[in-house]
Structure formats: C-alpha cells, structure tokens
Design a protein around this motif. Structure first.
Motif, PDB file in Angstrom:
ATOM      1  N   ILE A 226      -7.837   3.901  -5.416  1.00  0.00           N
ATOM      2  CA  ILE A 226      -8.957   4.246  -5.139  1.00  0.00           C
ATOM      3  C   ILE A 226      -8.996   5.343  -4.867  1.00  0.00           C
ATOM      4  O   ILE A 226      -8.524   6.018  -3.514  1.00  0.00           O
ATOM      5  N   GLN A 227     -10.028   6.642  -4.900  1.00  0.00           N
ATOM      6  CA  GLN A 227     -10.694   7.627  -4.430  1.00  0.00           C
ATOM      7  C   GLN A 227     -11.599   7.045  -3.425  1.00  0.00           C
ATOM      8  O   GLN A 227     -12.474   7.318  -4.442  1.00  0.00           O
ATOM      9  N   THR A 228     -12.398   7.718  -2.830  1.00  0.00           N
ATOM     10  CA  THR A 228     -13.337   7.686  -2.030  1.00  0.00           C
ATOM     11  C   THR A 228     -14.108   9.017  -1.194  1.00  0.00           C
ATOM     12  O   THR A 228     -13.159  10.227  -1.458  1.00  0.00           O
ATOM     13  N   LYS A 229     -15.146   9.682  -2.118  1.00  0.00           N
ATOM     14  CA  LYS A 229     -16.005  11.143  -1.629  1.00  0.00           C
ATOM     15  C   LYS A 229     -15.843  10.883   0.205  1.00  0.00           C
ATOM     16  O   LYS A 229     -15.594  11.341   0.908  1.00  0.00           O
ATOM     17  N   LYS A 230     -15.616   9.449   0.600  1.00  0.00           N
ATOM     18  CA  LYS A 230     -15.709   9.399   2.056  1.00  0.00           C
ATOM     19  C   LYS A 230     -15.361   8.312   2.235  1.00  0.00           C
ATOM     20  O   LYS A 230     -15.283   6.739   1.562  1.00  0.00           O
ATOM     21  N   GLY A 231     -14.810   7.684   3.887  1.00  0.00           N
ATOM     22  CA  GLY A 231     -14.099   6.643   4.119  1.00  0.00           C
ATOM     23  C   GLY A 231     -13.266   6.017   3.824  1.00  0.00           C
ATOM     24  O   GLY A 231     -12.841   7.361   3.458  1.00  0.00           O
ATOM     25  N   ARG A 232     -12.704   4.874   3.773  1.00  0.00           N
ATOM     26  CA  ARG A 232     -11.289   4.814   4.181  1.00  0.00           C
ATOM     27  C   ARG A 232     -10.932   3.357   2.671  1.00  0.00           C
ATOM     28  O   ARG A 232     -12.312   2.954   2.534  1.00  0.00           O
ATOM     29  N   ALA A 233     -10.176   3.999   1.686  1.00  0.00           N
ATOM     30  CA  ALA A 233      -9.817   3.714   0.388  1.00  0.00           C
ATOM     31  C   ALA A 233      -9.450   1.955   0.762  1.00  0.00           C
ATOM     32  O   ALA A 233     -10.110   0.885   0.092  1.00  0.00           O
ATOM     33  N   THR A 234      -8.907   2.008   1.609  1.00  0.00           N
ATOM     34  CA  THR A 234      -8.342  -0.003   2.243  1.00  0.00           C
ATOM     35  C   THR A 234      -9.926  -0.501   2.493  1.00  0.00           C
ATOM     36  O   THR A 234      -9.797  -1.906   2.177  1.00  0.00           O
ATOM     37  N   ASP A 235     -11.002   0.384   2.826  1.00  0.00           N
ATOM     38  CA  ASP A 235     -12.052  -0.842   3.523  1.00  0.00           C
ATOM     39  C   ASP A 235     -12.794  -0.487   2.077  1.00  0.00           C
ATOM     40  O   ASP A 235     -13.313  -1.955   2.072  1.00  0.00           O
ATOM     41  N   VAL A 236     -12.540   0.399   0.873  1.00  0.00           N
ATOM     42  CA  VAL A 236     -13.422   0.116  -0.233  1.00  0.00           C
ATOM     43  C   VAL A 236     -12.605  -1.105  -0.951  1.00  0.00           C
ATOM     44  O   VAL A 236     -13.726  -2.315  -1.487  1.00  0.00           O
TER      45      VAL A 236
ATOM     46  N   LYS B 299      -9.018   8.764   2.175  1.00  0.00           N
ATOM     47  CA  LYS B 299      -9.893   8.342   1.626  1.00  0.00           C
ATOM     48  C   LYS B 299      -9.126   7.785  -0.203  1.00  0.00           C
ATOM     49  O   LYS B 299      -9.874   7.749  -1.036  1.00  0.00           O
ATOM     50  N   SER B 300      -7.241   8.111  -0.314  1.00  0.00           N
ATOM     51  CA  SER B 300      -6.874   7.376  -1.234  1.00  0.00           C
ATOM     52  C   SER B 300      -5.997   6.918  -1.220  1.00  0.00           C
ATOM     53  O   SER B 300      -5.293   7.330  -0.323  1.00  0.00           O
ATOM     54  N   ARG B 301      -5.796   5.985  -2.151  1.00  0.00           N
ATOM     55  CA  ARG B 301      -4.431   5.149  -1.798  1.00  0.00           C
ATOM     56  C   ARG B 301      -3.816   4.122  -3.231  1.00  0.00           C
ATOM     57  O   ARG B 301      -5.309   4.517  -3.682  1.00  0.00           O
TER      58      ARG B 301
ATOM     59  N   GLU C   7       1.170  -1.419   0.486  1.00  0.00           N
ATOM     60  CA  GLU C   7      -0.156   0.302  -0.321  1.00  0.00           C
ATOM     61  C   GLU C   7       0.376   1.377  -0.369  1.00  0.00           C
ATOM     62  O   GLU C   7       2.156   0.944   0.036  1.00  0.00           O
ATOM     63  N   LEU C   8       0.686   1.684  -1.477  1.00  0.00           N
ATOM     64  CA  LEU C   8       1.154   3.199  -1.095  1.00  0.00           C
ATOM     65  C   LEU C   8       0.785   4.816  -0.112  1.00  0.00           C
ATOM     66  O   LEU C   8      -0.495   4.332  -0.340  1.00  0.00           O
ATOM     67  N   VAL C   9       1.193   5.612   0.435  1.00  0.00           N
ATOM     68  CA  VAL C   9       1.012   6.614   1.276  1.00  0.00           C
ATOM     69  C   VAL C   9      -0.122   7.516   0.215  1.00  0.00           C
ATOM     70  O   VAL C   9       0.257   8.154  -0.779  1.00  0.00           O
ATOM     71  N   GLY C  10      -1.517   7.646   0.566  1.00  0.00           N
ATOM     72  CA  GLY C  10      -2.355   8.552   0.227  1.00  0.00           C
ATOM     73  C   GLY C  10      -1.714  10.133  -0.101  1.00  0.00           C
ATOM     74  O   GLY C  10      -0.687  10.541   0.733  1.00  0.00           O
ATOM     75  N   ASP C  11      -1.754  11.207  -0.312  1.00  0.00           N
ATOM     76  CA  ASP C  11      -1.761  12.395  -0.696  1.00  0.00           C
ATOM     77  C   ASP C  11      -2.343  13.276   0.229  1.00  0.00           C
ATOM     78  O   ASP C  11      -3.694  12.859   0.600  1.00  0.00           O
TER      79      ASP C  11
END
Length: 101
Positions: free
Chosen positions: A62-72, A16-18, A6-10
């Motif tokens: 993955i980029q989400t509007k809400k929540g964690r990308a890992t969970d998605v 929300k982004s990974r 997993e790469l860290v999001g910005d």
C-alpha cells in the motif's frame, strides 16, 4: 512469525508506504482486499502478489498520498469484514425465505 508481518517502507514515502506479508493467505484475501483499498481516494497504489504457489504467503503493498499505510490496511480489513457480514446475512435470509415460503 505471526500471521501478519510488516516490512519497513522506503525513505521517500516513510509511513505512507508499506508491504505487509500475510501468512496462510493467498489470492482470495488479496484480490478482495485490493479491490476495496484501491477505491480509497487517499491510496496512490495498492497491489498484492503470491510469490510462489508452494509458499502460503501473500505480499500486500500500500502507498498512500497522505496518512499511514497501516491505518489504510486496518480500514480495508474492517470494510471487507462488513461486506462479508452483509453477504452472509443476505444469504441466510434468502435460505430462510426459500425453506419457508
């Protein structure tokens, strides 16, 4: 390295982004997983790349509007498993009916 990194999001998106890097995977998993995850209403962006054909790695973003990308991602993998299980079950039933009409 394991099968998934997993790469860290910005800073703008945080959790929300990974970008996830799958080892020993390619278009087969990437395309199916992208199809499932991109249909979730909370997902803003979902895409994958296979950077080079000689390398057996797939980058999945993955980029989400809400929540964690890992969970998605976890949810997407679980839903893909359900689809595969259903497909296999349907195929096996059809084979059984064909052999024993």
């Amino acid at each position: 390295m394991g099968r998934l990194a997993e790469l860290v999001g910005d800073q703008m998106y945080g959790e929300k982004s990974r970008t996830f890097i799958f080892s020993e995977e390619g278009h087969t998993l990437g395309n199916a997983l992208q199809f499932i995850i991109s249909q979730y209403p909370d997902v803003e962006f979902c895409g994958y790349t296979v950077p080079h054909p000689a390398e057996t790695k797939m980058h999945f973003r993955i980029q989400t509007k809400k929540g964690r990308a890992t969970d998605v991602l976890k949810r997407g993998l679980q839903d893909l498993k359900k689809v595969c299980d259903h497909t296999l079950e349907t195929f096996n039933e059809a084979c059984k009916e064909y052999r024993n009409p």
